[in-house]
Scaffold this active site. Structure first.
Site, PDB file in Angstrom:
ATOM      1  N   CYS A   1     -64.014 101.569 -32.446  1.00 55.29           N
ATOM      2  CA  CYS A   1     -64.103 101.127 -33.830  1.00 55.29           C
ATOM      3  C   CYS A   1     -62.744 100.617 -34.293  1.00 55.29           C
ATOM      4  CB  CYS A   1     -64.558 102.200 -34.799  1.00 55.29           C
ATOM      5  SG  CYS A   1     -66.213 102.790 -34.467  1.00 55.29           S
TER       6      CYS A   1
ATOM      7  N   ARG B   1     -62.029  96.939 -29.808  1.00 53.26           N
ATOM      8  CA  ARG B   1     -62.228  98.364 -30.061  1.00 53.26           C
ATOM      9  C   ARG B   1     -63.703  98.718 -30.240  1.00 53.26           C
ATOM     10  NH1 ARG B   1     -57.598 100.871 -31.266  1.00 53.26           N
ATOM     11  NH2 ARG B   1     -58.777 102.592 -32.134  1.00 53.26           N
TER      12      ARG B   1
ATOM     13  N   TRP C   1     -68.242 100.630 -32.822  1.00 54.38           N
ATOM     14  CA  TRP C   1     -68.744 101.039 -31.504  1.00 54.38           C
ATOM     15  C   TRP C   1     -69.547 102.298 -31.796  1.00 54.38           C
ATOM     16  CZ3 TRP C   1     -68.662 105.082 -27.986  1.00 54.38           C
ATOM     17  CH2 TRP C   1     -68.952 104.768 -26.662  1.00 54.38           C
TER      18      TRP C   1
ATOM     19  N   ASN D   1     -63.141 105.618 -38.061  1.00 47.96           N
ATOM     20  CA  ASN D   1     -63.107 105.546 -36.591  1.00 47.96           C
ATOM     21  C   ASN D   1     -62.995 106.990 -36.087  1.00 47.96           C
ATOM     22  OD1 ASN D   1     -60.330 104.686 -34.391  1.00 47.96           O
ATOM     23  ND2 ASN D   1     -62.425 105.106 -33.872  1.00 47.96           N
ATOM     24  N   GLY D   2     -63.900 107.389 -35.177  1.00 48.58           N
ATOM     25  CA  GLY D   2     -63.846 108.754 -34.658  1.00 48.58           C
ATOM     26  C   GLY D   2     -65.177 109.451 -34.836  1.00 48.58           C
TER      27      GLY D   2
ATOM     28  N   GLU E   1     -60.267 100.024  -7.973  1.00 48.84           N
ATOM     29  CA  GLU E   1     -59.979  99.250  -9.183  1.00 48.84           C
ATOM     30  C   GLU E   1     -60.702  97.895  -9.130  1.00 48.84           C
ATOM     31  OE1 GLU E   1     -58.960  99.681 -12.026  1.00 48.84           O
ATOM     32  OE2 GLU E   1     -58.285  97.753 -12.764  1.00 48.84           O
TER      33      GLU E   1
ATOM     34  N   LYS F   1     -63.392  96.476 -11.835  1.00 48.72           N
ATOM     35  CA  LYS F   1     -63.277  95.166 -12.511  1.00 48.72           C
ATOM     36  C   LYS F   1     -64.601  94.397 -12.389  1.00 48.72           C
ATOM     37  CE  LYS F   1     -60.614  95.880 -14.318  1.00 48.72           C
ATOM     38  NZ  LYS F   1     -59.820  96.862 -14.769  1.00 48.72           N
TER      39      LYS F   1
ATOM     40  N   GLU G   1     -67.477  96.187 -14.499  1.00 44.26           N
ATOM     41  CA  GLU G   1     -67.281  96.167 -15.960  1.00 44.26           C
ATOM     42  C   GLU G   1     -67.618  94.815 -16.546  1.00 44.26           C
ATOM     43  OE1 GLU G   1     -63.511  98.488 -17.542  1.00 44.26           O
ATOM     44  OE2 GLU G   1     -62.918  97.200 -15.902  1.00 44.26           O
TER      45      GLU G   1
ATOM     46  N   HIS H   1     -69.645 107.096   6.540  1.00 45.62           N
ATOM     47  CA  HIS H   1     -70.201 108.435   6.306  1.00 45.62           C
ATOM     48  C   HIS H   1     -71.318 108.379   5.264  1.00 45.62           C
ATOM     49  CE1 HIS H   1     -67.220 110.246   8.856  1.00 45.62           C
ATOM     50  NE2 HIS H   1     -66.228 109.691   8.168  1.00 45.62           N
TER      51      HIS H   1
ATOM     52  N   LYS I   1     -62.167  99.185 -25.571  1.00 40.80           N
ATOM     53  CA  LYS I   1     -60.891  99.245 -24.865  1.00 40.80           C
ATOM     54  C   LYS I   1     -60.212 100.600 -25.035  1.00 40.80           C
ATOM     55  CE  LYS I   1     -56.889  96.677 -23.638  1.00 40.80           C
ATOM     56  NZ  LYS I   1     -57.325  96.699 -22.240  1.00 40.80           N
TER      57      LYS I   1
HETATM   58  C1  G6P Z   1     -61.492 102.542 -21.424  1.00 42.56           C
HETATM   59  C2  G6P Z   1     -61.327 101.103 -21.003  1.00 42.56           C
HETATM   60  C3  G6P Z   1     -60.740 101.035 -19.592  1.00 42.56           C
HETATM   61  C4  G6P Z   1     -59.432 101.834 -19.529  1.00 42.56           C
HETATM   62  C5  G6P Z   1     -59.653 103.277 -19.965  1.00 42.56           C
HETATM   63  C6  G6P Z   1     -58.340 104.030 -20.099  1.00 42.56           C
HETATM   64  O1  G6P Z   1     -62.527 103.134 -20.738  1.00 42.56           O
HETATM   65  O2  G6P Z   1     -62.574 100.417 -21.058  1.00 42.56           O
HETATM   66  O3  G6P Z   1     -60.476  99.678 -19.270  1.00 42.56           O
HETATM   67  O4  G6P Z   1     -58.939 101.790 -18.228  1.00 42.56           O
HETATM   68  O5  G6P Z   1     -60.282 103.302 -21.250  1.00 42.56           O
HETATM   69  O6  G6P Z   1     -57.573 103.461 -21.124  1.00 42.56           O
HETATM   70  P1  G6P Z   1     -56.038 103.685 -21.338  1.00 42.56           P
HETATM   71  O7  G6P Z   1     -55.718 102.956 -22.605  1.00 42.56           O
HETATM   72  O8  G6P Z   1     -55.838 105.167 -21.469  1.00 42.56           O
HETATM   73  O9  G6P Z   1     -55.320 103.133 -20.165  1.00 42.56           O
END
Ligand code: G6P
Length: 594
Positions: A2, A29, A72, A98-99, A473, A477, A480, A496, A589
């Protein structure tokens, strides 16, 4: 999660220019609905819409005060009724939040009994209603807000508007005040990019504090900002901090998406990450060497950087470190002592799981070092030492440049622990010079590869050693942003079990370098023998590869470079599948709820 933006201005500002534009900047956000409000005569004008803000714009409206929110969803489905702002029953108090309000049901039951009718399914609505409840019993707006903040439990950043007054408070979710002294404007927002175009002077509101923005008695001076501890009601002194980011960094410029802009920025950000104060790095190195138990913790992409740290510290510094997911870390509390050192890795510095973990470490007396991008974030204020990533604002929901900055800092720290800081910095700076060629030479190839892969259901990635976190990672990517199922494995692990899923044409991305090539390519052969389509990411081509992506060998800095082509591939997969790379579905994010 949010986004909040609000302003209070002496001469008035355009709601469209500040609130709507600010919400667009905060959309990373949360983006399932948005809304804003401003006074219109004795009424409040409210606009709410479901969906992304996209290219929405309203007619220009000048107001002296306004409030906006991008959501969100947590409590209550995505709907106009549940979108913020929320109003008190008499429509006089307007709130964005927000929260999560953990005790909202109890508060709602109380208010319902008192005759307050609710219009949404959200936890937020109890806040304006409680404010009205206190105002109905004779309190002024500031005091009603203060009492309401003391009633609500959970993590929150709240901004409330009543007539010409704006009150903001925080407890666990970010809220920052922007101060434009010249034009006599104040902004309250979840993050600095929301108002960076107008000022880079900020005041960070701390947990348990509230900011009150109201008219000054003399109309010629700016609106007044006052700060209070909302439990005690006592005033708090705050300091203005100047932010180094500029607005160009927070805008797309000629790029279609932030994701590609931020991938490209790695040409500069990797180098910037290792430009650190030598004394700070030495102090942290001493802390590592004197610690009994070093943990690296993070979530999502930042967790993958922690995993890479375990290999980098092992090879470069010959030092064992523990790696734990932030959300699981409180389970390790029993192992923490005053001699434990915890590295908290985070782009935002606001991830709730991480902050919770840090608080549990602090209870045990452990020291905290953060590797973080956002100055003034909650994490920076909970840590004993902060290593800033210097990556500039990262707007795309996916982490790209922040990951390679984290890796660069971790690699540098490992070298520092080995007593070779300068050598480490040189290796990283040399690797950074390869970034333009990795990006520019591979873009066309990767777009072509994305064309071939865009309709696949599964993609597997394997790597050994520090290429293993790259595989994880890379898979994250792809998942997501393109919604294609992707999974990363350690090279030796696929056989395995998961190898059962390989069939004719299944794409497998093989990440290998001079240290891992021999063994990883044997694993690639196992996949190829079962019909897999082999995509090699390496400095050398090999006959096993059906498709080859070249990444120059950079020794200990390899892991910083290997991820870059996979970021680009994920980007093109998203674009070709008509997915929005900057705002993938269901994600936010900055995840400020546990
Ligand atoms: C969210 C985002 C990810 C990010 C993670 C940790 O889930 O969608 O892309 O890696 O948070 O975020 P930070 O700000 O703690 O690196």
């Amino acid at each position: 999660m949010c986004g909040i933006i609000a302003f209070k201005s002496l001469n008035g500002l355009d709601v469209n220019e500040i609130i709507v534009k600010g919400l667009k900047r905060l959309e990373y956000r949360g983006y399932d609905s948005f809304g804003f409000a401003y006074p219109s005569g004795s009424e409040v004008e409210i606009m709410k819409k479901v969906g992304k803000i996209g290219d929405f714009s309203s007619e220009p409206v000048i107001a002296k005060i306004a409030i906006g929110h991008t959501r969100w969803a947590t409590h209550g489905k995505v709907s106009e009724a549940n979108a913020h702002p929320h109003l008190s029953q008499n429509n006089k108090v307007v709130v964005v939040h927000n929260g999560i309000i953990e005790n909202f049901q109890e508060l709602k039951d109380f208010l319902v009994k008192k005759g307050y009718a609710f219009r949404s399914e959200t936890d937020t609505e109890v806040i304006p209603q409680y404010m009205q409840f206190f105002m109905d019993s004779g309190k002024d707006f500031k005091e009603a807000c203060r009492l309401a903040f003391n009633k609500i439990e959970g993590s929150f950043a709240v901004v409330a508007m009543n007539n010409n007054e704006l009150v903001g408070a925080r407890n666990g979710s970010p809220l920052v005040l922007g101060v434009d002294e010249k034009n006599k404007n104040y902004f309250l927002a979840s993050d600095v990019p929301a108002f960076l175009e107008f000022t880079n002077k900020v005041i960070y509101i701390d947990d348990g504090e509230m900011a009150v923005l109201k008219e000054n008695s003399s109309p010629k001076t700016s609106p007044k900002a006052e700060f209070f501890d909302y439990a005690a009601g006592s005033p708090v002194k705050k300091q203005i901090v100047e932010i180094k980011w500029n607005i160009e960094q927070a805008e797309k410029g000629d790029y279609e998406h932030f994701m590609m802009k931020e991938i490209d920025e790695q040409k500069f950000t990797i180098k910037a990450a290792v430009q650190q104060d030598k004394n700070l790095i030495q102090k942290i190195t001493d802390e590592i060497n004197n610690a009994f138990g070093v943990f690296f913790i993070g979530a999502g992409t930042s967790y993958h950087a922690c995993l890479a740290a375990s290999y980098l510290f092992s090879h470069i510094a010959k030092r064992h470190i523990n790696v734990v997911l932030a959300s699981e870390f409180p389970n390790y509390e029993e192992f923490l002592t005053e001699k434990t050192l915890v590295f908290a890795v985070s782009q935002s510095g606001e991830t709730a799981d991480l902050l919770e973990a840090i608080k549990s470490a602090k209870r045990k007396g452990a020291k905290i070092v953060s590797i973080v991008n956002v100055m003034g974030s909650t994490l920076t204020r909970l840590s004993d030492y902060n290593i800033m990533m210097n990556a500039g604002p990262e707007i795309c929901v996916l982490s790209t440049k922040s990951y390679t900055s984290q890796l660069a800092i971790i690699t540098m720290l490992a070298y520092s622990c080995a007593g070779k800081l300068e050598e480490g910095k040189q290796i990283i700076s040399k690797a950074a010079k390869f970034v333009p060629e990795i990006i520019d030479d591979n873009k066309k190839n990767l777009k072509e590869l994305a064309m071939r892969l865009k309709d696949r259901h599964d993609i597997f990635l394997i790597g050994r050693n520090s290429d293993f976190p790259t595989a994880l990672e890379g898979a994250l990517k792809i998942k997501e942003v393109s919604y294609i199922h992707a999974e990363g494995f350690a090279g030796g692990e696929l056989k395995h079990g998961t190898i059962a899923l390989i069939e004719e044409g299944t794409p497998a991305i093989i990440i290998s370098d001079s240290r891992t090539r021999k063994q990883t390519l044997s694993n690639a052969m196992e996949i190829k023998a079962r019909g897999g389509f082999i995509i090699g990411v390496d400095s050398e081509n090999n006959e096993i590869f059906d498709y080859f992506i070249k990444v120059p060998e950079a020794g200990a800095a390899n892991s910083i470079l290997m991820i870059i082509p996979i970021q680009i591939l994920a980007y093109y997969l998203a674009v070709l599948r008509n997915c929005d790379p900057d705002k993938p579905r269901n994600l936010a994010k900055s995840v400020t709820v546990k």
